[in-house]
Design a protein around this motif. Structure first.
Motif, PDB file in Angstrom:
ATOM      1  N   GLU A 349       0.833  -1.205   0.000  1.00  0.00           N
ATOM      2  CA  GLU A 349       0.000   0.000   0.000  1.00  0.00           C
ATOM      3  C   GLU A 349       0.867   1.254   0.000  1.00  0.00           C
ATOM      4  OE1 GLU A 349      -2.946   2.249   3.144  1.00  0.00           O
ATOM      5  OE2 GLU A 349      -3.165   0.075   2.893  1.00  0.00           O
ATOM      6  N   ARG A 350       1.909   1.255   0.804  1.00  0.00           N
ATOM      7  CA  ARG A 350       2.780   2.426   0.892  1.00  0.00           C
ATOM      8  C   ARG A 350       3.399   2.749  -0.468  1.00  0.00           C
ATOM      9  NH1 ARG A 350       8.220   3.143   4.689  1.00  0.00           N
ATOM     10  NH2 ARG A 350       8.850   5.155   3.798  1.00  0.00           N
ATOM     11  N   PHE A 351       3.897   1.710  -1.170  1.00  0.00           N
ATOM     12  CA  PHE A 351       4.507   1.948  -2.477  1.00  0.00           C
ATOM     13  C   PHE A 351       3.514   2.609  -3.424  1.00  0.00           C
ATOM     14  CE2 PHE A 351       4.917   0.575  -6.897  1.00  0.00           C
ATOM     15  CZ  PHE A 351       6.182   1.071  -7.198  1.00  0.00           C
ATOM     16  N   TRP A 352       2.307   2.072  -3.500  1.00  0.00           N
ATOM     17  CA  TRP A 352       1.335   2.599  -4.463  1.00  0.00           C
ATOM     18  C   TRP A 352       0.832   3.990  -4.061  1.00  0.00           C
ATOM     19  CZ3 TRP A 352       0.750   1.088  -9.202  1.00  0.00           C
ATOM     20  CH2 TRP A 352       1.172  -0.200  -9.551  1.00  0.00           C
ATOM     21  N   ARG A 353       0.751   4.229  -2.795  1.00  0.00           N
ATOM     22  CA  ARG A 353       0.330   5.554  -2.342  1.00  0.00           C
ATOM     23  C   ARG A 353       1.363   6.617  -2.757  1.00  0.00           C
ATOM     24  NH1 ARG A 353      -3.223   6.729   1.656  1.00  0.00           N
ATOM     25  NH2 ARG A 353      -3.081   4.617   2.504  1.00  0.00           N
ATOM     26  N   GLU A 354       2.639   6.253  -2.667  1.00  0.00           N
ATOM     27  CA  GLU A 354       3.704   7.219  -2.944  1.00  0.00           C
ATOM     28  C   GLU A 354       4.081   7.316  -4.416  1.00  0.00           C
ATOM     29  OE1 GLU A 354       6.938   5.904  -0.530  1.00  0.00           O
ATOM     30  OE2 GLU A 354       6.027   6.579   1.372  1.00  0.00           O
ATOM     31  N   ASN A 355       3.799   6.286  -5.217  1.00  0.00           N
ATOM     32  CA  ASN A 355       4.333   6.241  -6.577  1.00  0.00           C
ATOM     33  C   ASN A 355       3.294   6.143  -7.688  1.00  0.00           C
ATOM     34  OD1 ASN A 355       7.469   5.874  -6.242  1.00  0.00           O
ATOM     35  ND2 ASN A 355       6.545   4.493  -4.730  1.00  0.00           N
ATOM     36  N   CYS A 356       2.004   6.121  -7.356  1.00  0.00           N
ATOM     37  CA  CYS A 356       0.999   5.859  -8.393  1.00  0.00           C
ATOM     38  C   CYS A 356       1.042   6.875  -9.534  1.00  0.00           C
ATOM     39  CB  CYS A 356      -0.394   5.787  -7.778  1.00  0.00           C
ATOM     40  SG  CYS A 356      -0.999   7.358  -7.124  1.00  0.00           S
ATOM     41  N   SER A 357       1.388   8.130  -9.232  1.00  0.00           N
ATOM     42  CA  SER A 357       1.398   9.160 -10.279  1.00  0.00           C
ATOM     43  C   SER A 357       2.481   8.926 -11.320  1.00  0.00           C
ATOM     44  CB  SER A 357       1.580  10.545  -9.653  1.00  0.00           C
ATOM     45  OG  SER A 357       2.826  10.618  -8.974  1.00  0.00           O
ATOM     46  N   ASP A 388      -1.522  -5.705  -7.631  1.00  0.00           N
ATOM     47  CA  ASP A 388      -1.043  -4.389  -8.064  1.00  0.00           C
ATOM     48  C   ASP A 388      -2.089  -3.637  -8.877  1.00  0.00           C
ATOM     49  OD1 ASP A 388       1.334  -4.766  -6.781  1.00  0.00           O
ATOM     50  OD2 ASP A 388       2.538  -5.147  -8.562  1.00  0.00           O
ATOM     51  N   MET A 389      -2.844  -4.364  -9.678  1.00  0.00           N
ATOM     52  CA  MET A 389      -3.900  -3.716 -10.455  1.00  0.00           C
ATOM     53  C   MET A 389      -4.925  -3.062  -9.520  1.00  0.00           C
ATOM     54  SD  MET A 389      -3.400  -4.112 -13.752  1.00  0.00           S
ATOM     55  CE  MET A 389      -4.976  -4.051 -14.532  1.00  0.00           C
ATOM     56  N   GLY A 390      -5.266  -3.778  -8.457  1.00  0.00           N
ATOM     57  CA  GLY A 390      -6.221  -3.228  -7.503  1.00  0.00           C
ATOM     58  C   GLY A 390      -5.681  -2.000  -6.796  1.00  0.00           C
ATOM     59  N   GLU A 391      -4.380  -2.035  -6.454  1.00  0.00           N
ATOM     60  CA  GLU A 391      -3.781  -0.899  -5.773  1.00  0.00           C
ATOM     61  C   GLU A 391      -3.668   0.316  -6.696  1.00  0.00           C
ATOM     62  OE1 GLU A 391      -2.679  -1.246  -2.023  1.00  0.00           O
ATOM     63  OE2 GLU A 391      -4.487  -2.130  -2.913  1.00  0.00           O
ATOM     64  N   PHE A 392      -3.380   0.073  -7.958  1.00  0.00           N
ATOM     65  CA  PHE A 392      -3.347   1.181  -8.922  1.00  0.00           C
ATOM     66  C   PHE A 392      -4.732   1.809  -9.023  1.00  0.00           C
ATOM     67  CE2 PHE A 392      -3.871   2.671 -13.362  1.00  0.00           C
ATOM     68  CZ  PHE A 392      -2.928   3.709 -13.345  1.00  0.00           C
ATOM     69  N   ALA A 393      -5.765   0.982  -9.061  1.00  0.00           N
ATOM     70  CA  ALA A 393      -7.137   1.495  -9.116  1.00  0.00           C
ATOM     71  C   ALA A 393      -7.475   2.297  -7.861  1.00  0.00           C
ATOM     72  CB  ALA A 393      -8.118   0.339  -9.289  1.00  0.00           C
ATOM     73  N   ARG A 394      -6.961   1.866  -6.718  1.00  0.00           N
ATOM     74  CA  ARG A 394      -7.240   2.554  -5.454  1.00  0.00           C
ATOM     75  C   ARG A 394      -6.621   3.948  -5.414  1.00  0.00           C
ATOM     76  NH1 ARG A 394      -5.356  -0.877  -0.405  1.00  0.00           N
ATOM     77  NH2 ARG A 394      -6.126   0.991   0.651  1.00  0.00           N
ATOM     78  N   PHE A 395      -5.366   4.030  -5.780  1.00  0.00           N
ATOM     79  CA  PHE A 395      -4.620   5.246  -5.486  1.00  0.00           C
ATOM     80  C   PHE A 395      -4.472   6.217  -6.656  1.00  0.00           C
ATOM     81  CE2 PHE A 395      -3.086   2.262  -2.210  1.00  0.00           C
ATOM     82  CZ  PHE A 395      -3.429   3.006  -1.102  1.00  0.00           C
ATOM     83  N   HIS A 396      -4.597   5.759  -7.865  1.00  0.00           N
ATOM     84  CA  HIS A 396      -4.483   6.671  -8.997  1.00  0.00           C
ATOM     85  C   HIS A 396      -5.850   7.306  -9.257  1.00  0.00           C
ATOM     86  CE1 HIS A 396      -3.761   8.276 -13.023  1.00  0.00           C
ATOM     87  NE2 HIS A 396      -2.467   8.103 -12.793  1.00  0.00           N
ATOM     88  N   PRO A 397      -5.914   8.616  -9.400  1.00  0.00           N
ATOM     89  CA  PRO A 397      -7.219   9.280  -9.566  1.00  0.00           C
ATOM     90  C   PRO A 397      -7.991   8.829 -10.794  1.00  0.00           C
ATOM     91  CG  PRO A 397      -5.400  10.797  -9.983  1.00  0.00           C
ATOM     92  CD  PRO A 397      -4.803   9.586  -9.361  1.00  0.00           C
ATOM     93  N   ASP A 398      -7.238   8.338 -11.811  1.00  0.00           N
ATOM     94  CA  ASP A 398      -7.903   7.883 -13.033  1.00  0.00           C
ATOM     95  C   ASP A 398      -7.674   6.387 -13.255  1.00  0.00           C
ATOM     96  OD1 ASP A 398      -9.570   8.605 -15.105  1.00  0.00           O
ATOM     97  OD2 ASP A 398      -7.927   9.017 -16.498  1.00  0.00           O
ATOM     98  N   GLY A 399      -7.310   5.688 -12.184  1.00  0.00           N
ATOM     99  CA  GLY A 399      -6.903   4.292 -12.297  1.00  0.00           C
ATOM    100  C   GLY A 399      -7.973   3.373 -12.836  1.00  0.00           C
ATOM    101  N   ARG A 400      -9.210   3.539 -12.380  1.00  0.00           N
ATOM    102  CA  ARG A 400     -10.276   2.644 -12.824  1.00  0.00           C
ATOM    103  C   ARG A 400     -10.507   2.773 -14.325  1.00  0.00           C
ATOM    104  NH1 ARG A 400     -11.554   4.645  -7.914  1.00  0.00           N
ATOM    105  NH2 ARG A 400     -12.080   3.145  -6.255  1.00  0.00           N
ATOM    106  N   ARG A 401     -10.533   4.011 -14.798  1.00  0.00           N
ATOM    107  CA  ARG A 401     -10.775   4.227 -16.237  1.00  0.00           C
ATOM    108  C   ARG A 401      -9.639   3.658 -17.080  1.00  0.00           C
ATOM    109  NH1 ARG A 401      -9.175   6.915 -20.279  1.00  0.00           N
ATOM    110  NH2 ARG A 401      -7.560   7.999 -19.070  1.00  0.00           N
TER     111      ARG A 401
END
Length: 446
Positions: A349-357, A388-401
């Motif tokens: 979670e920490r990695f994706w929170r800090e690096n999703c952008s 990782d796909m789920g975490e990208f969807a969680r933290f990236h503002p446009d991840g789901r799309r």
């Protein structure tokens, strides 16, 4: 443990039996009575050559060394001429090839006599054997080994027949089986000592076949060792590094050292890994494929070879420094590019929170690679990719799309029914993160 006895595999026992049979064949060939006088009377050899070969035939091993020291050039001239002129007699051809192979195995410096033969192209008679139909494996392998020694030791930059020989070896590597495969790899090991041979081998597409032998499932340790040796030779050539990277050689080597017990195989793999340190993104790849963790166990084993102990320690120190210098995103990127994922610290979670952008770069290139990994059959990779796909969807503002547009959602939904419970669990959780807007409530509920 490396110091304990090791029960040989069935493939190793078969290899040993085939090697022994091949040696027996050589002894039988050398015990043949060759009708040299008949060849002299028919004009295939001269009276002087008859005297040369009779002296050699009747000599003890130490006497043969003296004869080659005193008359090496004359013997090389004779062998090349005789192999060409008496080629219709298979028995005599096998005998001559065995003598030449034997003298080169005794001292490769004797190849210099063949390089300066007065009979024209000294390699042509051996090359012609390779192209003849219905030749025995014994004959072909002897000619192949002789050529590999002669061509690898030729001091001239422009070496005749080198390109044709490398092309032949490359082709045979992909089609031969059993002992023939071992012989071909042995020849490749010799000829790859030349820089020109390395680039020709890559040009002819041989690297893909060579890397295919680097499998942890390979039971024939001699085959594994020879393939590793050839890769090690290629690691000395900076021009080959990009090709080795493209074929994911670091991951293959690491898989082998993690599971293979035979010391000589582990040693040659570490020799190759050490040569790759600091080049391309090999350090990152070693880290991403879990080598630092594996080194702890490997360092504790009782190795006989001090060079192997030193290589393990050196690589460990180098990777520790690299880990301190690399960002977690660079480590993740290297792992993703390797095509294999595992539960390393960057999958958090920490990695994706800090690096999703950072995953926006180059039109979501890394996300596309992650989606592509959802097609893999490697279950741990698939499990981690789903997470990782789920975490990208969680933290990236446009991840789901983005995931929806790249076809990731559909693949995740398919894996909800995967036969592996771990994969299906991660796929289910990722799909939930894609569907639930306020994922933090889902997170607390779970």
């Amino acid at each position: 443990m490396a110091g304990r006895g090791r029960r040989p595999s069935g493939a190793d026992l078969k290899e040993a039996a085939e090697a022994a049979a091949f040696q027996d064949k050589a002894s039988q060939v050398l015990g043949m009575q060759i009708p040299w006088a008949v060849y002299e009377r028919s004009g295939l050899i001269t009276a002087k050559e008859l005297g040369l070969v009779r002296d050699y035939d009747g000599a003890e091993e130490d006497e043969k060394i003296d004869l080659l020291f005193e008359q090496g050039q004359q013997y090389a001239n004779f062998f090349v001429k005789a192999i060409e002129s008496i080629r219709t007699d298979r028995g005599t051809t096998e005998y001559l090839l065995t003598l030449v192979d034997q003298l080169l195995q005794g001292d490769q410096n004797r190849a210099k006599y063949f390089h300066t033969c007065s009979t024209g192209n000294p390699y042509a008679p051996f090359m012609s054997i390779l192209s003849r139909p219905n030749e025995s494996e014994y004959t072909v392998s002897k000619a192949c080994h002789i050529l590999s020694v002669l061509l690898s030791t030729n001091p001239e930059q422009e070496c005749p027949d080198l390109a044709d020989f490398v092309k032949w070896v490359t082709s045979r590597l992909g089609t031969s089986k059993g002992r023939a495969q071992v012989h071909t790899l042995g020849a490749l090991k010799d000829v790859l000592k030349r820089h020109e041979s390395q680039m020709l081998f890559i040009k002819y597409g041989g690297l893909r076949t060579l890397i295919s032998f680097l499998r942890k499932e390979t039971q024939n340790t001699q085959l594994l060792y020879l393939a590793g040796f050839c890769v090690w030779l290629l690691t000395f050539n900076p021009e080959a590094h990009a090709h080795l990277k493209a074929h994911d050689v670091v991951r293959k080597l690491i898989e082998i050292v993690k599971l293979v017990i035979r010391e000589k195989v582990v040693r040659i793999c570490f020799c190759a890994l050490r040569n790759l340190l600091g080049h391309e993104n090999f350090n990152e790849s070693m880290i991403a494929n879990g080598l630092p963790k594996a080194l702890h166990g490997l360092a504790a084993r009782k190795w006989k070879d001090q060079d192997l102990v030193d290589d393990i320690a050196h690589i460990g120190r180098a990777l520790s420094t690299a880990i301190e210098d690399l960002s977690s995103f660079e480590i993740y990127q290297a792992e993703l590019q390797s095509g294999r994922l595992s539960w390393t610290p960057v999958h958090s979670e920490r990695f994706w929170r800090e690096n999703c952008s950072k995953f926006d770069e180059r039109n979501f290139e890394l996300v596309r690679m992650l989606v592509a990994l959802l097609e893999t059959e490697h279950e741990v990779t698939l499990e981690v990719a789903c997470y990782d796909m789920g975490e990208f969807a969680r933290f990236h503002p446009d991840g789901r799309r983005v995931i929806q547009a790249l076809g990731g959602k559909q693949r995740l939904m398919m894996h909800m029914e995967h036969h592996s419970a771990k994969v299906s669990k991660q796929a289910l959780m990722s799909v939930q993160k894609l569907l639930v807007t306020h994922w933090e409530f889902l997170d607390k509920a779970q």
